[in-house]
Motif scaffolding. Structure first.
Motif, PDB file in Angstrom:
ATOM      1  N   ILE A  26       5.191  -1.470 -47.154  1.00 25.26           N
ATOM      2  CA  ILE A  26       5.404  -0.163 -46.726  1.00 25.26           C
ATOM      3  C   ILE A  26       6.675   0.236 -47.008  1.00 25.26           C
ATOM      4  O   ILE A  26       6.835   1.325 -47.536  1.00 25.26           O
ATOM      5  CB  ILE A  26       5.136  -0.015 -45.230  1.00 25.26           C
ATOM      6  CG1 ILE A  26       3.616  -0.005 -44.690  1.00 25.26           C
ATOM      7  CG2 ILE A  26       5.730   1.327 -44.484  1.00 25.26           C
ATOM      8  CD1 ILE A  26       3.733  -0.501 -43.006  1.00 25.26           C
ATOM      9  N   LEU A  27       7.566  -0.678 -46.762  1.00 27.01           N
ATOM     10  CA  LEU A  27       9.215  -0.109 -47.471  1.00 27.01           C
ATOM     11  C   LEU A  27       9.224   0.187 -49.149  1.00 27.01           C
ATOM     12  O   LEU A  27       9.711   1.000 -49.554  1.00 27.01           O
ATOM     13  CB  LEU A  27      10.122  -1.489 -47.064  1.00 27.01           C
ATOM     14  CG  LEU A  27      10.458  -1.271 -45.579  1.00 27.01           C
ATOM     15  CD1 LEU A  27      10.992  -2.384 -45.177  1.00 27.01           C
ATOM     16  CD2 LEU A  27      11.110  -0.174 -44.907  1.00 27.01           C
ATOM     17  N   ILE A  28       8.512  -0.823 -49.788  1.00 23.60           N
ATOM     18  CA  ILE A  28       8.476  -0.736 -51.077  1.00 23.60           C
ATOM     19  C   ILE A  28       7.780   0.555 -51.358  1.00 23.60           C
ATOM     20  O   ILE A  28       8.354   1.378 -52.434  1.00 23.60           O
ATOM     21  CB  ILE A  28       7.961  -1.814 -51.735  1.00 23.60           C
ATOM     22  CG1 ILE A  28       8.756  -3.180 -51.829  1.00 23.60           C
ATOM     23  CG2 ILE A  28       7.575  -1.456 -53.276  1.00 23.60           C
ATOM     24  CD1 ILE A  28       8.196  -4.295 -52.030  1.00 23.60           C
ATOM     25  N   ALA A  29       6.622   0.954 -50.681  1.00 25.28           N
ATOM     26  CA  ALA A  29       5.961   2.244 -51.087  1.00 25.28           C
ATOM     27  C   ALA A  29       6.856   3.525 -50.630  1.00 25.28           C
ATOM     28  O   ALA A  29       6.563   4.474 -51.392  1.00 25.28           O
ATOM     29  CB  ALA A  29       4.728   2.029 -50.753  1.00 25.28           C
ATOM     30  N   SER A  30       7.603   3.302 -49.586  1.00 27.93           N
ATOM     31  CA  SER A  30       8.256   4.668 -49.264  1.00 27.93           C
ATOM     32  C   SER A  30       9.513   4.758 -50.166  1.00 27.93           C
ATOM     33  O   SER A  30      10.159   5.870 -50.278  1.00 27.93           O
ATOM     34  CB  SER A  30       8.976   4.346 -47.740  1.00 27.93           C
ATOM     35  OG  SER A  30       9.793   3.220 -47.697  1.00 27.93           O
ATOM     36  N   TRP A  31       9.818   3.659 -50.806  1.00 29.90           N
ATOM     37  CA  TRP A  31      10.897   4.002 -51.867  1.00 29.90           C
ATOM     38  C   TRP A  31      10.434   4.411 -53.267  1.00 29.90           C
ATOM     39  O   TRP A  31      10.961   4.223 -54.181  1.00 29.90           O
ATOM     40  CB  TRP A  31      11.755   2.585 -52.023  1.00 29.90           C
ATOM     41  CG  TRP A  31      12.538   2.360 -50.613  1.00 29.90           C
ATOM     42  CD1 TRP A  31      13.185   3.114 -49.704  1.00 29.90           C
ATOM     43  CD2 TRP A  31      13.064   1.097 -50.183  1.00 29.90           C
ATOM     44  NE1 TRP A  31      13.624   2.531 -48.680  1.00 29.90           N
ATOM     45  CE2 TRP A  31      13.642   1.133 -48.918  1.00 29.90           C
ATOM     46  CE3 TRP A  31      12.787  -0.277 -50.703  1.00 29.90           C
ATOM     47  CZ2 TRP A  31      14.024   0.108 -48.119  1.00 29.90           C
ATOM     48  CZ3 TRP A  31      13.218  -1.324 -49.853  1.00 29.90           C
ATOM     49  CH2 TRP A  31      13.818  -1.079 -48.605  1.00 29.90           C
ATOM     50  N   ASN A  32       9.163   4.483 -53.305  1.00 28.33           N
ATOM     51  CA  ASN A  32       8.502   4.883 -54.540  1.00 28.33           C
ATOM     52  C   ASN A  32       8.597   3.853 -55.880  1.00 28.33           C
ATOM     53  O   ASN A  32       8.772   3.977 -56.736  1.00 28.33           O
ATOM     54  CB  ASN A  32       8.953   6.319 -54.913  1.00 28.33           C
ATOM     55  CG  ASN A  32       8.597   7.367 -54.156  1.00 28.33           C
ATOM     56  OD1 ASN A  32       7.583   7.358 -53.526  1.00 28.33           O
ATOM     57  ND2 ASN A  32       9.414   8.554 -54.071  1.00 28.33           N
ATOM     58  N   LEU A  33       8.792   2.606 -55.339  1.00 30.24           N
ATOM     59  CA  LEU A  33       8.545   1.521 -56.247  1.00 30.24           C
ATOM     60  C   LEU A  33       7.392   0.919 -56.250  1.00 30.24           C
ATOM     61  O   LEU A  33       6.203   0.914 -55.554  1.00 30.24           O
ATOM     62  CB  LEU A  33       9.602   0.533 -55.591  1.00 30.24           C
ATOM     63  CG  LEU A  33      11.143   0.878 -55.365  1.00 30.24           C
ATOM     64  CD1 LEU A  33      11.892  -0.175 -54.801  1.00 30.24           C
ATOM     65  CD2 LEU A  33      11.790   1.302 -56.890  1.00 30.24           C
ATOM     66  N   THR A  34       7.056  -0.025 -57.566  1.00 27.62           N
ATOM     67  CA  THR A  34       5.931  -0.692 -57.637  1.00 27.62           C
ATOM     68  C   THR A  34       5.825  -1.956 -56.798  1.00 27.62           C
ATOM     69  O   THR A  34       6.842  -2.600 -57.127  1.00 27.62           O
ATOM     70  CB  THR A  34       5.662  -0.880 -59.164  1.00 27.62           C
ATOM     71  OG1 THR A  34       5.711   0.368 -59.982  1.00 27.62           O
ATOM     72  CG2 THR A  34       4.342  -1.542 -59.376  1.00 27.62           C
ATOM     73  N   ALA A  35       5.049  -2.285 -56.054  1.00 26.03           N
ATOM     74  CA  ALA A  35       4.889  -3.584 -55.231  1.00 26.03           C
ATOM     75  C   ALA A  35       4.465  -4.705 -56.142  1.00 26.03           C
ATOM     76  O   ALA A  35       3.735  -4.503 -57.016  1.00 26.03           O
ATOM     77  CB  ALA A  35       3.740  -3.597 -54.385  1.00 26.03           C
ATOM     78  N   PRO A  36       5.126  -5.826 -56.090  1.00 22.69           N
ATOM     79  CA  PRO A  36       5.019  -6.988 -56.990  1.00 22.69           C
ATOM     80  C   PRO A  36       3.613  -7.471 -56.848  1.00 22.69           C
ATOM     81  O   PRO A  36       3.415  -7.734 -55.522  1.00 22.69           O
ATOM     82  CB  PRO A  36       6.265  -7.970 -56.807  1.00 22.69           C
ATOM     83  CG  PRO A  36       7.042  -7.142 -55.761  1.00 22.69           C
ATOM     84  CD  PRO A  36       6.504  -6.122 -55.326  1.00 22.69           C
ATOM     85  N   ASP A  37       2.899  -8.013 -57.592  1.00 23.88           N
ATOM     86  CA  ASP A  37       1.770  -8.639 -57.305  1.00 23.88           C
ATOM     87  C   ASP A  37       1.738  -9.991 -56.677  1.00 23.88           C
ATOM     88  O   ASP A  37       0.657 -10.056 -55.780  1.00 23.88           O
ATOM     89  CB  ASP A  37       0.950  -9.041 -58.933  1.00 23.88           C
ATOM     90  CG  ASP A  37       0.640  -7.613 -59.518  1.00 23.88           C
ATOM     91  OD1 ASP A  37       0.410  -6.743 -58.916  1.00 23.88           O
ATOM     92  OD2 ASP A  37       0.343  -7.925 -60.797  1.00 23.88           O
TER      93      ASP A  37
END
Length: 104
Positions: free
Chosen positions: A67-78
């Protein structure tokens, strides 16, 4: 289970103790307590509890991290997604009822 057959499971043994008319209520209680203590399936409940706590914590931290990664508009690591998926799968495996031979 009839009176001539021998108990084959822990539950059969507990039922045999419960239905034995020669034993007093106190003797039945003591015997059933001893059977439960010596049952390897329930002897170490804390192992399962800790596994559930740890897997639940990993799953929760993964969801929060995603959720934090998505809120920062970053790509989540696989790898993070894989760790979260594996922990949720592990929880499902621990918490799902197991199939016994008699119910199959």
């Amino acid at each position: 289970m009839d009176s001539t057959s021998k108990p084959t499971t822990v539950n059969d043994l507990i039922l045999a103790v419960l239905h034995d008319a020669r034993l007093s209520a106190e003797e039945k209680r003591v015997l059933i307590d001893e059977i439960r203590k010596n049952n390897p399936g329930t002897a170490d409940r804390w192992t399962y509890r800790w596994a559930i706590y740890i897997l639940g914590g990993v799953a929760a931290m993964t969801v929060i991290g995603l959720i934090l990664i998505a809120s920062w508009n970053l790509t989540a690591p696989d790898g993070l997604v894989a760790i979260g998926s594996a922990s949720i799968g592990g929880l499902a495996g621990l918490l799902a009822p197991s199939m016994s031979k008699s119910s199959a």
